[in-house]
Scaffold this motif. Structure first.
Motif, PDB file in Angstrom:
ATOM      1  N   GLU A 112       0.753  -8.201  28.059  1.00 40.91           N
ATOM      2  CA  GLU A 112      -0.690  -8.095  28.207  1.00 40.91           C
ATOM      3  C   GLU A 112      -0.996  -7.639  29.626  1.00 40.91           C
ATOM      4  N   LEU A 113      -1.874  -6.662  29.753  1.00 41.67           N
ATOM      5  CA  LEU A 113      -2.251  -6.139  31.055  1.00 41.67           C
ATOM      6  C   LEU A 113      -3.232  -7.093  31.719  1.00 41.67           C
ATOM      7  N   ARG A 114      -2.861  -7.574  32.911  1.00 41.68           N
ATOM      8  CA  ARG A 114      -3.716  -8.529  33.627  1.00 41.68           C
ATOM      9  C   ARG A 114      -4.036  -8.079  35.041  1.00 41.68           C
ATOM     10  N   ASP A 115      -3.449  -6.996  35.480  1.00 43.28           N
ATOM     11  CA  ASP A 115      -3.648  -6.512  36.845  1.00 43.28           C
ATOM     12  C   ASP A 115      -5.077  -5.989  37.000  1.00 43.28           C
ATOM     13  N   PRO A 116      -5.909  -6.687  37.808  1.00 42.22           N
ATOM     14  CA  PRO A 116      -7.307  -6.262  37.954  1.00 42.22           C
ATOM     15  C   PRO A 116      -7.448  -4.832  38.465  1.00 42.22           C
ATOM     16  N   ALA A 117      -6.519  -4.393  39.310  1.00 42.94           N
ATOM     17  CA  ALA A 117      -6.604  -3.031  39.835  1.00 42.94           C
ATOM     18  C   ALA A 117      -6.487  -2.000  38.718  1.00 42.94           C
ATOM     19  N   ARG A 118      -5.709  -2.299  37.701  1.00 44.32           N
ATOM     20  CA  ARG A 118      -5.566  -1.372  36.575  1.00 44.32           C
ATOM     21  C   ARG A 118      -6.660  -1.568  35.535  1.00 44.32           C
ATOM     22  N   LEU A 119      -7.073  -2.806  35.332  1.00 43.52           N
ATOM     23  CA  LEU A 119      -8.104  -3.091  34.329  1.00 43.52           C
ATOM     24  C   LEU A 119      -9.469  -2.537  34.744  1.00 43.52           C
ATOM     25  N   ASN A 120      -9.750  -2.576  36.021  1.00 49.43           N
ATOM     26  CA  ASN A 120     -11.070  -2.165  36.513  1.00 49.43           C
ATOM     27  C   ASN A 120     -11.073  -0.747  37.052  1.00 49.43           C
ATOM     28  N   LYS A 121     -10.041   0.001  36.764  1.00 54.25           N
ATOM     29  CA  LYS A 121      -9.931   1.362  37.274  1.00 54.25           C
ATOM     30  C   LYS A 121     -11.003   2.251  36.644  1.00 54.25           C
ATOM     31  N   GLN A 122     -11.662   3.003  37.481  1.00 55.43           N
ATOM     32  CA  GLN A 122     -12.700   3.920  37.022  1.00 55.43           C
ATOM     33  C   GLN A 122     -12.135   5.337  36.949  1.00 55.43           C
ATOM     34  N   PRO A 123     -12.640   6.139  36.035  1.00 59.66           N
ATOM     35  CA  PRO A 123     -12.137   7.507  35.938  1.00 59.66           C
ATOM     36  C   PRO A 123     -12.550   8.326  37.156  1.00 59.66           C
ATOM     37  N   GLN A 124     -11.713   9.295  37.479  1.00 57.73           N
ATOM     38  CA  GLN A 124     -12.086  10.211  38.542  1.00 57.73           C
ATOM     39  C   GLN A 124     -13.131  11.171  37.999  1.00 57.73           C
ATOM     40  N   ARG A 125     -13.978  11.630  38.854  1.00 55.56           N
ATOM     41  CA  ARG A 125     -15.070  12.511  38.438  1.00 55.56           C
ATOM     42  C   ARG A 125     -14.886  13.896  39.048  1.00 55.56           C
ATOM     43  N   LEU A 126     -15.001  14.898  38.207  1.00 57.93           N
ATOM     44  CA  LEU A 126     -14.943  16.275  38.662  1.00 57.93           C
ATOM     45  C   LEU A 126     -16.255  16.592  39.371  1.00 57.93           C
ATOM     46  N   ARG A 127     -16.145  17.268  40.500  1.00 57.12           N
ATOM     47  CA  ARG A 127     -17.334  17.609  41.274  1.00 57.12           C
ATOM     48  C   ARG A 127     -17.237  19.075  41.681  1.00 57.12           C
ATOM     49  N   LEU A 128     -18.324  19.792  41.548  1.00 56.68           N
ATOM     50  CA  LEU A 128     -18.364  21.191  41.961  1.00 56.68           C
ATOM     51  C   LEU A 128     -18.973  21.265  43.360  1.00 56.68           C
ATOM     52  N   VAL A 129     -18.287  21.973  44.244  1.00 58.94           N
ATOM     53  CA  VAL A 129     -18.729  22.117  45.631  1.00 58.94           C
ATOM     54  C   VAL A 129     -18.910  23.603  45.909  1.00 58.94           C
ATOM     55  N   GLY A 130     -20.017  23.966  46.512  1.00 61.11           N
ATOM     56  CA  GLY A 130     -20.253  25.366  46.858  1.00 61.11           C
ATOM     57  C   GLY A 130     -19.469  25.754  48.097  1.00 61.11           C
ATOM     58  N   ALA A 131     -18.717  26.845  48.011  1.00 59.96           N
ATOM     59  CA  ALA A 131     -17.957  27.340  49.163  1.00 59.96           C
ATOM     60  C   ALA A 131     -18.917  27.960  50.170  1.00 59.96           C
ATOM     61  N   ASP A 132     -18.542  27.849  51.463  1.00 56.32           N
ATOM     62  CA  ASP A 132     -19.405  28.421  52.505  1.00 56.32           C
ATOM     63  C   ASP A 132     -18.923  29.788  52.977  1.00 56.32           C
ATOM     64  N   GLY A 133     -17.803  30.268  52.415  1.00 55.07           N
ATOM     65  CA  GLY A 133     -17.274  31.582  52.781  1.00 55.07           C
ATOM     66  C   GLY A 133     -16.433  31.570  54.038  1.00 55.07           C
ATOM     67  N   ALA A 134     -16.293  30.410  54.701  1.00 59.13           N
ATOM     68  CA  ALA A 134     -15.507  30.328  55.933  1.00 59.13           C
ATOM     69  C   ALA A 134     -14.320  29.377  55.802  1.00 59.13           C
ATOM     70  N   GLN A 135     -14.408  28.405  54.924  1.00 61.60           N
ATOM     71  CA  GLN A 135     -13.352  27.389  54.805  1.00 61.60           C
ATOM     72  C   GLN A 135     -12.365  27.743  53.695  1.00 61.60           C
ATOM     73  N   SER A 136     -11.094  27.420  53.945  1.00 66.79           N
ATOM     74  CA  SER A 136     -10.063  27.607  52.930  1.00 66.79           C
ATOM     75  C   SER A 136     -10.179  26.490  51.896  1.00 66.79           C
ATOM     76  N   LEU A 137      -9.479  26.669  50.777  1.00 67.91           N
ATOM     77  CA  LEU A 137      -9.468  25.605  49.763  1.00 67.91           C
ATOM     78  C   LEU A 137      -8.944  24.304  50.365  1.00 67.91           C
ATOM     79  N   ARG A 138      -7.911  24.384  51.209  1.00 67.13           N
ATOM     80  CA  ARG A 138      -7.380  23.175  51.864  1.00 67.13           C
ATOM     81  C   ARG A 138      -8.491  22.431  52.599  1.00 67.13           C
ATOM     82  N   GLU A 139      -9.269  23.162  53.336  1.00 65.98           N
ATOM     83  CA  GLU A 139     -10.354  22.544  54.116  1.00 65.98           C
ATOM     84  C   GLU A 139     -11.431  21.965  53.193  1.00 65.98           C
ATOM     85  N   ILE A 140     -11.720  22.676  52.133  1.00 65.22           N
ATOM     86  CA  ILE A 140     -12.720  22.189  51.171  1.00 65.22           C
ATOM     87  C   ILE A 140     -12.214  20.911  50.502  1.00 65.22           C
TER      88      ILE A 140
END
Length: 128
Positions: A64-92
């Protein structure tokens, strides 16, 4: 039988077809409250004796899973960010707070290399 305090039923059946190898299937059912977890394992009957201990270990490892860190884990959310034309993907990705181990796969999802500088206004997929 019990597995870590949970009731379990295990049954083995042979599937016989004329002129074919006999198959052996093992079903294990573990009850945890209102839920019943089902495990099935299949092999040729002739090989079952060698494989049965491994099948048993897999089912016996259920807990039985009892680890609160795993039980209460929330999904990651995809987020769209507008590029500024100066930063690389690494920087973004860094600015978005993404873990570095995710950068290569997200660069691929964005169709660019990590060093690429996307044009201003292009929407970049990140995760938070």
């Amino acid at each position: 039988m019990n597995i870590h305090g949970l009731s379990c039923v295990r049954r083995v059946f042979d599937v016989v077809k004329p002129e074919k190898d006999i198959l052996r299937v093992q079903f294990s059912f573990i009850r945890n409250g209102e839920r019943i977890y089902t495990f099935s394992a299949l092999s040729k009957a002739i090989n079952y004796g060698r494989r049965a201990p491994e099948f048993g270990r897999i089912v016996d490892s259920f807990q039985e899973l009892r680890d609160p860190a795993r039980l209460n884990k929330q999904p990651q959310r995809l987020r769209l960010v507008g590029a500024d034309g100066a930063q690389s993907l690494r920087e973004i990705f860094g600015r978005a707070g993404m873990k570095k181990d995710m950068w290569p796969s997200f660069a691929g999802m964005n169709g660019l290399g990590q060093e690429a500088v996307p044009p201003k206004g292009r929407l970049i997929k990140t995760v938070r």
